[in-house]
Scaffold this motif. Structure first.
Motif, mmCIF file in Angstrom:
data_model
loop_
_atom_site.group_PDB
_atom_site.id
_atom_site.type_symbol
_atom_site.label_atom_id
_atom_site.label_comp_id
_atom_site.label_asym_id
_atom_site.label_seq_id
_atom_site.Cartn_x
_atom_site.Cartn_y
_atom_site.Cartn_z
ATOM 1 N N ARG A 68 0.837 -1.203 0.000
ATOM 2 C CA ARG A 68 0.000 0.000 0.000
ATOM 3 C C ARG A 68 0.871 1.252 0.000
ATOM 4 N NH1 ARG A 68 -5.186 0.006 2.321
ATOM 5 N NH2 ARG A 68 -5.077 2.267 2.057
ATOM 6 N N VAL A 69 1.933 1.192 0.784
ATOM 7 C CA VAL A 69 2.819 2.357 0.889
ATOM 8 C C VAL A 69 3.455 2.663 -0.459
ATOM 9 C CG1 VAL A 69 5.056 3.053 1.819
ATOM 10 C CG2 VAL A 69 3.295 2.209 3.349
ATOM 11 N N THR A 72 1.381 4.587 -2.772
ATOM 12 C CA THR A 72 0.953 5.914 -2.342
ATOM 13 C C THR A 72 1.839 6.983 -2.964
ATOM 14 O OG1 THR A 72 0.280 4.977 -0.229
ATOM 15 C CG2 THR A 72 0.509 7.363 -0.339
ATOM 16 N N PRO A 73 1.215 7.984 -3.581
ATOM 17 C CA PRO A 73 2.022 9.030 -4.211
ATOM 18 C C PRO A 73 2.727 9.878 -3.164
ATOM 19 C CG PRO A 73 -0.295 9.581 -4.298
ATOM 20 C CD PRO A 73 -0.210 8.206 -3.747
ATOM 21 N N ARG A 228 -9.292 3.801 -2.666
ATOM 22 C CA ARG A 228 -8.360 4.326 -1.661
ATOM 23 C C ARG A 228 -8.758 5.778 -1.475
ATOM 24 N NH1 ARG A 228 -7.451 -0.437 -0.049
ATOM 25 N NH2 ARG A 228 -6.231 -1.749 -1.430
ATOM 26 N N PHE A 230 -9.024 8.279 0.750
ATOM 27 C CA PHE A 230 -8.276 9.414 1.256
ATOM 28 C C PHE A 230 -7.097 9.731 0.347
ATOM 29 C CE2 PHE A 230 -7.537 12.321 4.683
ATOM 30 C CZ PHE A 230 -6.171 12.557 4.656
ATOM 31 N N ALA A 231 -6.388 8.703 -0.043
ATOM 32 C CA ALA A 231 -5.231 8.922 -0.922
ATOM 33 C C ALA A 231 -5.680 9.528 -2.248
ATOM 34 C CB ALA A 231 -4.492 7.615 -1.159
ATOM 35 N N MET A 234 -6.385 13.118 -1.779
ATOM 36 C CA MET A 234 -5.128 13.877 -1.664
ATOM 37 C C MET A 234 -4.527 14.129 -3.039
ATOM 38 S SD MET A 234 -4.147 14.861 1.324
ATOM 39 C CE MET A 234 -2.376 15.005 1.389
ATOM 40 N N ARG A 238 -3.685 17.691 -4.726
ATOM 41 C CA ARG A 238 -2.382 18.108 -5.245
ATOM 42 C C ARG A 238 -2.449 18.492 -6.721
ATOM 43 N NH1 ARG A 238 0.225 13.644 -2.730
ATOM 44 N NH2 ARG A 238 0.666 14.173 -0.574
ATOM 45 N N GLN A 255 -18.436 10.666 6.881
ATOM 46 C CA GLN A 255 -18.358 9.361 7.540
ATOM 47 C C GLN A 255 -17.551 9.445 8.828
ATOM 48 O OE1 GLN A 255 -16.798 6.561 4.683
ATOM 49 N NE2 GLN A 255 -17.855 7.639 3.035
ATOM 50 N N GLY A 256 -17.136 10.642 9.166
ATOM 51 C CA GLY A 256 -16.477 10.815 10.445
ATOM 52 C C GLY A 256 -14.972 11.006 10.403
ATOM 53 N N ASP A 257 -14.415 11.085 9.197
ATOM 54 C CA ASP A 257 -12.961 11.226 9.098
ATOM 55 C C ASP A 257 -12.544 12.673 9.336
ATOM 56 O OD1 ASP A 257 -10.289 11.330 8.340
ATOM 57 O OD2 ASP A 257 -10.538 9.895 6.718
ATOM 58 N N GLN A 258 -11.976 12.921 10.505
ATOM 59 C CA GLN A 258 -11.647 14.292 10.880
ATOM 60 C C GLN A 258 -10.496 14.852 10.058
ATOM 61 O OE1 GLN A 258 -14.313 14.887 12.246
ATOM 62 N NE2 GLN A 258 -13.775 15.572 14.290
#
Lengths: 396, 204
Positions: A68-69, A72-73, A228, A230-231, A234, A238, A255-258
């Motif tokens: 996964r890492v 990730t960009p 994915r 959140f990614a 992001m 960008r 959904q609650g993601d602060q």
């Protein structure tokens, strides 16, 4: 040492967090106090007998995480670091006379310089960085890129352009929202009104870069399979598609993601400027009080208020961060910057006023309260929120 | 061979050394998984949260320059993800009334925590006692109020100092310590109860 103290230090000693001297005192107390001794031994016993059963790490977890890492960009950090250094340098250089001259020069030279910068990508120093240029495809500035910016400088000199040009100021201490609008209208050619989020820079930016960033996003989604979210958001952020990013982050925030809520607010700031975004930051700050997302939002709000020229509101928020270890040092630095802005503003006012010789100088002396120049009307809904926000975290 | 501090591993990763990040993952995955699993009580969800946490580390790496430690940051991310997940679960379903332990509905997937930590079939009598004790501790841990269990796990399993725990959970250090104390007292009560039970059984 008395029992109260010993009891209050019991957990510290149990986990080895007491300094040797205090620890010795503690055990001296135990040797003379059966009750405290019994308590302490009881806790020691629990710790050794009720060992928490271990949980086995599943096979291949590291590999799965690294997969996964790898997908990730990442972006080069260079711009953030450069910005930060220059922001600090800029803040320190900001003494009244030099700052005034510097701002004047910046304003004069800004347009041509900005047009040149659009093709440069990552090399621009923060001093003249235009947050309104959405195609800076680099790490989100977060709260860091705004250590020193031109809006603050303008604020320091009584809304900038007006004062520096010829003629007496219309009013001695204009209510800030009105003054901001007035200066914005009359300074139409002034390219630092980036709170208006002019469409021009956005449109002028090469469409190509945007398109390739977009296709990167969809390729990214395919590569990692499944959402994915959140990614992906992001990446959208960008690429400069801030309206889309806001939408995506808002969906996650629902959904609650602060953290997503924070990024949504930042997207709004990039697209529409601080005036619109600051409400979001304030809301997140008070609803997530004491959490990292809430604290980040508090910091972002403070910097936005500064950019809007509302220094006292900015300082108010910074002061809330003094209670948090991870934020205190930063808050102190920014509070000091605010203080300097107010000093420069007062001196700028005094200079302009004496030039026009029409009204009494506003608190030109050193003894004046730093709050003198900010009228109560300029605090948007701050009182109610600050009360709630100042409720100690322990009540949560 | 010296052990690299977290910050150095991050620096090396930023310089392009992928193995440095893998080392970081190896360092934290065990205690982090434990921490997350104790909250979400589901292996698959816990793993997903772990992956997402490290992804967010990468995404936020350029902005990570605060005075906090890396571990604090990582745990805070993971904790937020757990909170989000639990909130999501609460909204999606009502607590199952037909389940013996009606608090969580996710036990259907995979063996429970108690079962995972022991294999009852091959136990000798002594081992059976140990197994029973472990099961009791598990149960006691599970029954702790969330905020007490959280502090307990962070301190006992992850070994984080109270100051860091305070930062991660967003409360004062004093609150953390008193929660720790309550947790220990409850476990103590469960332990005492078990030991008197064990004595009864052996006397019989």
């Amino acid at each position: 040492m008395d029992c109260n103290t010993a009891q209050s230090l019991m957990m510290d000693e149990l986990y080895g967090e007491l300094a040797p001297a205090e620890s010795a005192d503690f055990h001296r107390h135990l040797s003379g106090c059966a009750a405290c001794d019994r308590d302490f031994r009881g806790f020691e016993r629990v710790r050794s007998e009720a060992r928490v059963p271990a949980i086995e790490v599943p096979q291949g977890l590291t590999d799965r995480i690294m997969a996964r890492v790898d997908a990730t960009p990442r972006v080069a950090p260079l711009r953030s670091r450069a910005s930060r250094v220059l922001s600090t340098a800029g803040a320190w250089a900001m003494r009244p006379q030099t700052a005034m001259a510097a701002v004047f020069l910046l304003m004069v030279g800004s347009s041509a310089w900005l047009l040149r910068r659009q093709g440069e990508g990552h090399n621009a120093p923060a001093i003249a960085s235009e947050r309104g240029l959405p195609l800076a495809a680099d790490a989100p500035q977060g709260a860091d890129g705004d250590g020193f910016d031109v809006e603050a400088a303008r604020g320091a000199h009584g809304m900038g352009g007006e004062r520096l040009r010829a003629g007496p100021a219309a009013t001695a201490a204009p209510p800030y929202p009105q003054a901001a609008q007035a200066s914005r209208k009359s300074a139409a050619a002034d390219s630092y009104t980036f709170d208006d989020a002019p469409a021009a820079p956005a449109a002028a930016a090469p469409a190509e870069a945007k398109a390739s960033a977009r296709s990167e996003v969809s390729a990214e989604r395919e590569a990692t399979g499944g959402a994915r979210d959140f990614a992906g958001a992001m990446q959208t952020y960008r690429s400069g598609a801030y309206d889309d990013a806001t939408e995506q982050f808002d969906a996650l925030a629902k959904q609650g993601d602060q953290q997503a809520a924070l990024m949504a607010a930042r997207s709004v700031r990039e697209r529409h400027g601080c005036k619109t975004a600051v409400t979001r930051f304030d809301h997140l700050a008070s609803s997530s009080l004491g959490t990292p997302a809430g604290n980040d939002a508090t910091l972002d709000a403070a910097l936005c208020y500064r950019r809007l020229g509302l220094i006292e509101s900015s300082t108010q928020r910074l002061q809330r961060l003094l209670a948090y270890d991870g934020y205190a040092a930063r808050a102190r630095t920014e509070i000091e910057t605010n203080r300097r802005i107010l000093v420069a503003r007062r001196e700028g006012n005094a200079l302009a006023d004496s030039a026009s010789s029409s009204q009494p100088a506003a608190a030109a002396g050193g003894g004046a309260s730093v709050h003198a120049s900010e009228p109560p009307a300029a605090k948007p809904a701050a009182p109610a929120k600050s009360k709630a926000a100042e409720t100690p975290p322990a009540l949560r | 061979m010296t052990v690299s501090p977290d910050e150095e591993l991050l620096r090396r990763y930023l310089g392009g050394d992928r193995s440095a990040f893998a080392a970081l993952v190896q360092r934290y995955q065990g205690p982090l998984l434990h921490f997350v699993l104790r909250q979400v009580r589901n292996q698959a969800t816990a793993e997903e949260i772990l992956q997402e946490a490290f992804v967010r580390v990468v995404l936020g790496l350029n902005d990570f320059k605060r005075e906090s430690r890396f571990s604090t940051w990582l745990y805070t991310i993971a904790r937020n993800l757990c909170t989000d997940e639990l909130r999501k679960q609460k909204h999606r379903r009502h607590p199952s009334l037909d389940q013996p332990d009606g608090r969580r509905g996710d036990e259907a997937e995979g063996p429970s925590l108690g079962e995972r930590t022991a294999d009852r079939q091959r136990d000798t009598e002594r081992e059976a006692t140990q197994t029973e004790l472990r099961a009791r501790i598990e149960k006691a841990l599970d029954l702790l109020p969330d905020e007490q269990r959280e502090v307990f796990v962070l301190r006992e399993v992850s070994g984080l100092p109270f100051k860091d725990i305070a930062e991660i959970t967003g409360v004062s250090e004093n609150t953390v310590k008193s929660r720790m104390r309550y947790a220990l007292e409850r476990l103590q009560a469960a332990l005492d109860e078990y030991q008197s039970y064990a004595r009864e059984v052996s006397d019989a």
